[in-house]
Motif scaffolding. Structure first.
Motif, PDB file in Angstrom:
ATOM      1  N   SER A   1      58.006  71.308 -52.886  1.00 20.94           N
ATOM      2  CA  SER A   1      59.646  69.766 -53.177  1.00 20.94           C
ATOM      3  C   SER A   1      59.076  68.662 -54.915  1.00 20.94           C
ATOM      4  CB  SER A   1      59.467  69.098 -52.022  1.00 20.94           C
ATOM      5  OG  SER A   1      59.211  69.520 -50.417  1.00 20.94           O
ATOM      6  N   VAL A   2      57.609  68.902 -54.753  1.00 24.06           N
ATOM      7  CA  VAL A   2      56.972  67.946 -55.927  1.00 24.06           C
ATOM      8  C   VAL A   2      56.911  69.230 -57.101  1.00 24.06           C
ATOM      9  CG1 VAL A   2      56.261  66.542 -54.400  1.00 24.06           C
ATOM     10  CG2 VAL A   2      54.326  67.899 -54.667  1.00 24.06           C
ATOM     11  N   MET A   3      56.326  68.475 -58.078  1.00 24.41           N
ATOM     12  CA  MET A   3      56.517  69.418 -59.109  1.00 24.41           C
ATOM     13  C   MET A   3      55.253  69.736 -59.400  1.00 24.41           C
ATOM     14  SD  MET A   3      56.313  66.644 -62.247  1.00 24.41           S
ATOM     15  CE  MET A   3      54.959  66.575 -62.728  1.00 24.41           C
ATOM     16  N   ASN A   4      54.854  71.114 -59.832  1.00 22.74           N
ATOM     17  CA  ASN A   4      53.674  71.991 -59.646  1.00 22.74           C
ATOM     18  C   ASN A   4      52.663  71.577 -59.483  1.00 22.74           C
ATOM     19  OD1 ASN A   4      53.340  75.065 -58.741  1.00 22.74           O
ATOM     20  ND2 ASN A   4      52.459  75.358 -61.367  1.00 22.74           N
TER      21      ASN A   4
ATOM     22  N   ALA B   1      46.410  65.894 -51.683  1.00 20.66           N
ATOM     23  CA  ALA B   1      46.807  65.920 -50.813  1.00 20.66           C
ATOM     24  C   ALA B   1      47.218  64.041 -50.181  1.00 20.66           C
ATOM     25  CB  ALA B   1      45.333  65.662 -50.021  1.00 20.66           C
ATOM     26  N   ASP B   2      47.098  63.382 -51.682  1.00 19.82           N
ATOM     27  CA  ASP B   2      47.308  62.192 -51.329  1.00 19.82           C
ATOM     28  C   ASP B   2      48.696  61.877 -51.723  1.00 19.82           C
ATOM     29  OD1 ASP B   2      46.757  63.248 -53.837  1.00 19.82           O
ATOM     30  OD2 ASP B   2      46.345  61.198 -54.793  1.00 19.82           O
ATOM     31  N   MET B   3      49.119  62.819 -51.738  1.00 19.86           N
ATOM     32  CA  MET B   3      51.279  63.171 -51.893  1.00 19.86           C
ATOM     33  C   MET B   3      51.935  63.725 -50.784  1.00 19.86           C
ATOM     34  SD  MET B   3      50.883  61.784 -55.112  1.00 19.86           S
ATOM     35  CE  MET B   3      52.516  62.543 -56.422  1.00 19.86           C
TER      36      MET B   3
ATOM     37  N   PHE C   1      61.297  62.251 -46.515  1.00 15.22           N
ATOM     38  CA  PHE C   1      61.270  63.669 -47.493  1.00 15.22           C
ATOM     39  C   PHE C   1      60.649  63.727 -48.586  1.00 15.22           C
ATOM     40  CE2 PHE C   1      63.505  65.198 -43.887  1.00 15.22           C
ATOM     41  CZ  PHE C   1      62.865  66.692 -43.206  1.00 15.22           C
ATOM     42  N   LEU C   2      59.949  64.757 -49.401  1.00 15.96           N
ATOM     43  CA  LEU C   2      59.630  63.952 -50.872  1.00 15.96           C
ATOM     44  C   LEU C   2      60.247  64.812 -51.806  1.00 15.96           C
ATOM     45  CD1 LEU C   2      55.529  64.447 -50.794  1.00 15.96           C
ATOM     46  CD2 LEU C   2      57.248  62.452 -50.594  1.00 15.96           C
ATOM     47  N   SER C   3      60.961  64.862 -53.408  1.00 18.39           N
ATOM     48  CA  SER C   3      60.951  65.446 -54.212  1.00 18.39           C
ATOM     49  C   SER C   3      60.702  65.237 -55.395  1.00 18.39           C
ATOM     50  CB  SER C   3      62.270  65.445 -55.027  1.00 18.39           C
ATOM     51  OG  SER C   3      62.509  63.371 -55.031  1.00 18.39           O
ATOM     52  N   CYS C   4      60.563  65.971 -55.941  1.00 20.60           N
ATOM     53  CA  CYS C   4      59.763  66.228 -58.093  1.00 20.60           C
ATOM     54  C   CYS C   4      60.004  65.253 -58.741  1.00 20.60           C
ATOM     55  CB  CYS C   4      60.127  67.858 -57.894  1.00 20.60           C
ATOM     56  SG  CYS C   4      61.867  67.818 -58.975  1.00 20.60           S
ATOM     57  N   ASN C   5      60.779  63.995 -58.900  1.00 20.19           N
ATOM     58  CA  ASN C   5      61.525  63.598 -59.355  1.00 20.19           C
ATOM     59  C   ASN C   5      60.683  61.686 -59.142  1.00 20.19           C
ATOM     60  OD1 ASN C   5      62.417  64.316 -61.179  1.00 20.19           O
ATOM     61  ND2 ASN C   5      64.699  64.613 -60.169  1.00 20.19           N
ATOM     62  N   TYR C   6      59.811  60.927 -60.036  1.00 20.47           N
ATOM     63  CA  TYR C   6      59.371  60.112 -59.315  1.00 20.47           C
ATOM     64  C   TYR C   6      60.678  58.975 -59.387  1.00 20.47           C
ATOM     65  CZ  TYR C   6      57.265  55.529 -59.992  1.00 20.47           C
ATOM     66  OH  TYR C   6      56.152  54.505 -59.694  1.00 20.47           O
ATOM     67  N   PRO C   7      60.322  58.152 -57.855  1.00 18.59           N
ATOM     68  CA  PRO C   7      59.586  57.349 -57.783  1.00 18.59           C
ATOM     69  C   PRO C   7      59.386  58.500 -55.791  1.00 18.59           C
ATOM     70  CG  PRO C   7      61.019  55.873 -57.602  1.00 18.59           C
ATOM     71  CD  PRO C   7      61.300  56.556 -58.348  1.00 18.59           C
ATOM     72  N   HIS C   8      59.919  59.247 -56.388  1.00 21.37           N
ATOM     73  CA  HIS C   8      60.362  59.981 -55.038  1.00 21.37           C
ATOM     74  C   HIS C   8      59.844  61.423 -54.563  1.00 21.37           C
ATOM     75  CE1 HIS C   8      64.065  58.507 -54.872  1.00 21.37           C
ATOM     76  NE2 HIS C   8      64.791  58.741 -56.113  1.00 21.37           N
TER      77      HIS C   8
ATOM     78  N   HIS D   1      50.257  49.820 -52.850  1.00 23.10           N
ATOM     79  CA  HIS D   1      52.145  50.199 -52.884  1.00 23.10           C
ATOM     80  C   HIS D   1      52.417  50.296 -53.603  1.00 23.10           C
ATOM     81  CE1 HIS D   1      54.102  54.264 -52.104  1.00 23.10           C
ATOM     82  NE2 HIS D   1      53.212  54.404 -52.077  1.00 23.10           N
ATOM     83  N   ASN D   2      53.344  50.799 -53.963  1.00 25.11           N
ATOM     84  CA  ASN D   2      55.185  49.834 -54.465  1.00 25.11           C
ATOM     85  C   ASN D   2      55.581  50.325 -53.070  1.00 25.11           C
ATOM     86  OD1 ASN D   2      57.401  49.458 -55.270  1.00 25.11           O
ATOM     87  ND2 ASN D   2      57.448  50.509 -57.418  1.00 25.11           N
TER      88      ASN D   2
END
Length: 135
Positions: free
Chosen positions: A39-42, A48-50, A87-94, A109-110
């Motif tokens: 779900s996140v950038m390659n 793990a911290d993400m 759920f995470l996605s590949c674009n900051y801040p998501h 954290h933000n």
């Protein structure tokens, strides 16, 4: 029934240099490899911290897409693994909902982008001042 292990481990990327892995093992740490999160950038897929955050000695909260993996692995260590809401996605801040620093006294954290389950637990034990949570 599986034996409950004393947790003396670290969650690391399977891409970690072999010498580093061996050094960690020699220091007595159990190695737990992070799961791939597509779900996140390659470049972040094994971070793990993400994916998961250690709230205290026994509570972990992780991204829903990683929950099955971590709940299965950490169950052997008698840890309470909670499935987060975000759920995470590949674009900051998501992609940062679980990328929070927690110490005995502070959570950094933000908080606008922190997973809601993390916030619920932190609100019970820490008080918020500005961008920080204090004990």
């Amino acid at each position: 029934m599986k034996e409950i292990k004393n947790y003396n481990g670290i969650i690391i990327s399977p891409d970690t240099y072999r010498d580093t892995v061996n050094s960690l093992k020699q220091s007595g740490l159990d190695i737990i490899y992070s799961v791939e999160n597509k779900s996140v950038m390659n470049t972040l897929k094994y971070h793990a911290d993400m994916q998961i955050v250690n709230i205290d000695a026994s509570i972990y909260i992780c991204a829903p897409e990683c929950y099955g993996y971590y709940s299965n692995i950490l169950r052997d260590y008698n840890k309470n693994i909670i499935c987060g809401n975000t759920f995470l996605s590949c674009n900051y801040p998501h992609d940062i909902a679980y990328n929070i620093i927690i110490t005995n006294m502070y959570a950094i954290h933000n908080f606008k982008y922190t997973d809601k389950k993390i916030l619920e637990i932190l609100e019970k034990s820490l008080r918020k001042i500005g961008g920080y949570w204090l004990n």
